[in-house]
Every structure is written in structure tokens, then in C-alpha cells.
Scaffold this active site. Structure first.
Site, short mmCIF file in Angstrom:
data_model
loop_
_atom_site.label_atom_id
_atom_site.label_comp_id
_atom_site.label_asym_id
_atom_site.label_seq_id
_atom_site.Cartn_x
_atom_site.Cartn_y
_atom_site.Cartn_z
CB SER A 149 -0.96 -0.05 1.20
OG SER A 149 -1.90 0.99 1.14
NE ARG A 218 -9.74 2.14 10.30
CZ ARG A 218 -8.62 1.64 9.80
NH1 ARG A 218 -7.83 2.41 9.07
NH2 ARG A 218 -8.27 0.38 10.03
CG ASP A 324 -6.88 -1.89 -4.49
OD1 ASP A 324 -7.55 -0.91 -4.12
OD2 ASP A 324 -5.70 -2.09 -4.14
CG HIS A 357 -5.99 -1.12 -0.71
ND1 HIS A 357 -4.99 -1.06 -1.66
CD2 HIS A 357 -5.46 -0.61 0.44
CE1 HIS A 357 -3.90 -0.53 -1.11
NE2 HIS A 357 -4.16 -0.25 0.15
CG ASP A 358 -8.16 -3.90 4.01
OD1 ASP A 358 -7.17 -3.17 3.88
OD2 ASP A 358 -8.99 -3.76 4.93
#
Length: 378
Positions: A149, A218, A324, A357-358
């Protein structure tokens, strides 16, 4: 203001005066790191891990801290990054609140936290600080730089700014520059924090803390870390039980809302808001092409490609998730093609992972073999 330093953290002091790329100098700064495995003479078997924005240096359990790390399944005895073979160093990024010097750290000139007096932070500063750690550990040439990342950005900057520092590179869900889409998302996250009445121009404390702003930032982040496919598969349109719904008008009604709220509340008090702002902005500013452009911020597509072509490594692998939306797989393709144009044996591995993305943090069934296969080949 708080720093969140895991047990077993080790430190290396930066030079007494550490110049920052956009102006200003850090004095008495330090970098946090952890290690696993045994180094060969000169560090020829050392793998350097550069992290995303929020992780600390505790990637996996070790004698200094037996707690599970943020990348536990990937690192250790018999793991994809096998510490029986590799000496592994994980660095907490400059500007963080997890051990390395950042806005939550004490400014030696005032005896108070830096807050917004911290110098403007760039990805290049993070790369220079990581390079100092490598040098101070006596490592002549790294076997591999692994960047995840934001760490993928730092890794590319490190390789461009320190030619010859590593033989190979593994870039996981990284990018050579920020896209307008990600800049827009991070801009909204920073705005949520800054406009919280308790932010107070960075001078909050535990009693008056920008909790709402951090929660919203968040939540926005978590939404982009996963894919629409993942959200639908996990939650669909499942509603909360009546006793879990908010009584207030327009309150939480769906299970996905409850998940985001719980996730955000766990994060809010575990990461410093000022550090969040600085690290977030450093990603928006980053373009590897600035190494080739006449001035920062003036890089074109051609400059970015030239920046990638200037990097000299023997072998590289860029891994991305097809779902992603934050660091799209096209960015990893550009990395692989650019490094190949510079002479590296480089390729792209595009993963059909639904986790967005995770994925590199959860889809170990796909990412683990890919990482192991690359390291076994070098």
C-alpha cells in the site's frame, strides 16, 4: 495526543539534524523497527518490509513481543516470508504514532508535542529515514524490499533515491503516484478530522478529542479498502434487530452500518489524528516522476514512467487485487511495465480476490503463495 508503541519495539536514531524534503529539519528523531531471523554477513539475506499508513513495526510475533502481528500469517518459521531463510526488518514509517518520530512525538525544542509544527512530510522523507535504518543496521545490500500500500510508494522512492540498495522488489497493492480518485477520498477524510470542533487546529487532548472526525475518516477509509462485491457478500441488506437500532432519527438501521461504526470506534483512539493528516497528505503529494521533473508537482505521465525506468533491480513482482478501487491494479501494471523497461525481470500478478485493497491483509490463500514463490526465485 498519544503515541501507541508496541512492546519489543527497537529504535535507531536518525542523524542529529534530519532535513525534510519540503523544508524544515527534525532534531533528535528516531525510527522504530522490529526484526526476525538471523542476518547473513552484510545483510545479503535481509528483507525490508515497508508498511501501509497505519500499521506499526510489529508485523509478526517475535521474542520481544509474542503478540500476533498485523501480517502474522505471512511472516515466520515456514511462512511465505520464511524467517529460517530470511532476516526480516519491518520499519514503522516516519510521521507515525507507532514509535517513529511524528506529530505526536515531543519536539525537543519546546518540550511539547509537535502537533502541526511538525515539518511537512513527504513519501521521500519516509524513504530516506528507512534507508538510514538499513545503513545503521550494517546492511550492504538488501535481498528484497517489500512495500504494501503506502509502503509500496515508499519502496519505489527508496529504490529511486538509493540506487543499489536492494537486489529485488516486491510491490503489493502499491502505486508510483496518487490518482485523483484517491486524492479525493483522502481529502474528505482529512476534512472530516479538521472540521471536528474538537480538532482545535491540532491542539486536542484526551478530554477534547476529534472523535467524530476520526470516526468518519475511518469509515470512509474502510469503505474503500474493500470492494462492492465484498460488502454485498458479507452484509447484503441485512437489517439490525430492533434492540440494536438507534432511537434517533436517521440512525443506524443496517448491519453494514453497525460494522462500520464498530470498526471506526476501535480505530479512533488507537491512531493520532495529526499523524493521520500528515501521512494521508504525503500519499497525495507523491509522484515518482518528481525525481525526473524540473520541480515537485510538475511530473507528467512520461516523468512517472521515467522514474520507474530509472530504478535498477534484478527482479520485481507487482501484485494487485482486481477489485481494488483505492490502488487499482492498473497502477501495479504500470509499476511492472516501468521496472521492466528499466531492465528488471518484472511482471504483474493480478489477483481475482474479492477483498479489494485489503486483500493482502486477509486473502492469504492467494497472496501467501505468490509472495513465497517470488522470494523462492531470488
Amino acid at each position: 495526543m498519544a503515541e501507541f508503541i508496541p512492546p519489543g519495539t527497537r529504535w535507531i536514531d536518525l542523524p542529529a539534524q534530519f532535513p525534510m524534503r519540503r523544508g524544515g529539519t527534525l532534531r533528535g528523531a528516531r525510527m522504530a523497527y522490529e526484526t526476525w531471523g538471523t542476518p547473513a554477513p552484510g545483510g545479503g539475506n535481509t528483507v525490508l518490509i515497508l508498511t501501509g499508513m497505519s500499521p506499526d513495526a510489529h508485523a509478526a510475533a517475535n521474542p520481544g513481543n509474542p503478540e500476533r502481528g498485523w501480517w502474522e500469517p505471512m511472516l515466520g518459521h515456514g511462512a511465505p516470508i520464511d524467517t529460517d531463510r530470511w532476516h526480516v526488518v519491518c520499519v514503522n514509517t516516519l510521521g507515525s504514532c507507532k514509535g517513529s518520530t511524528g506529530p505526536a512525538s515531543i519536539n525537543p525544542a519546546t518540550g511539547e508535542p509537535y502537533r502541526l509544527d511538525f515539518p511537512e512530510l513527504s513519501i521521500e522523507d519516509c524513504a530516506d529515514a528507512a534507508a538510514h535504518v538499513v545503513r545503521e543496521l550494517g546492511i550492504g545490500k538488501l535481498a528484497c524490499v517489500v512495500g504494501n500500500s503506502m509502503g509500496g510508494m515508499v519502496a519505489l522512492s527508496l529504490l529511486a533515491r538509493r540506487p543499489g540498495i536492494a537486489r529485488t522488489h516486491l510491490n503489493i497493492s502499491g502505486a508510483a503516484r496518487a490518482l485523483s480518485w484517491t486524492i479525493a477520498i483522502r481529502s474528505l477524510q482529512r476534512e472530516a478530522i479538521r472540521l471536528d470542533p474538537h480538532f482545535a487546529n491540532g491542539r486536542y487532548d484526551d478530554g477534547h478529542y476529534p472523535e467524530s472526525g476520526m470516526r468518519m475518516a475511518r469509515k470512509l477509509g474502510v469503505i474503500t479498502y474493500r470492494s462492492a462485491l465484498e460488502w454485498h457478500g458479507r452484509f447484503g441488506r441485512v437489517r439490525l434487530d430492533a434492540d440494536r437500532m438507534d432511537d434517533e432519527p436517521f440512525g443506524m438501521e443496517f448491519e453494514v452500518e453497525s460494522y462500520l461504526e464498530a470498526h471506526a470506534r476501535r480505530f479512533v483512539r488507537s491512531f493520532d489524528p495529526n499523524c493521520y493528516l500528515y501521512l494521508s497528505r504525503s500519499m497525495d503529494w507523491f509522484d515518482l516522476g518528481d525525481h525526473c521533473a524540473e520541480r515537485p508537482g510538475a511530473a507528467s505521465d512520461a516523468h512517472t514512467l521515467a522514474g520507474l525506468e530509472s530504478i535498477r533491480v534484478e527482479k520485481a513482482l507487482a501484485i494487485g487485487a482486481e477489485t481494488d478501487i483505492l490502488f487499482p491494479v492498473e497502477q501495479q501494471r504500470a509499476i511492472a511495465e516501468g521496472l521492466a523497461a528499466g531492465g528488471a525481470q518484472a511482471r504483474l500478478l493480478s489477483m481475482p480476490s474479492p477483498q479489494g485493497h485489503d486483500a493482502f491483509l486477509v486473502d492469504y490463500a492467494r497472496f501467501g503463495p505468490a509472495v513465497r514463490g517470488f522470494l523462492d526465485s531470488i
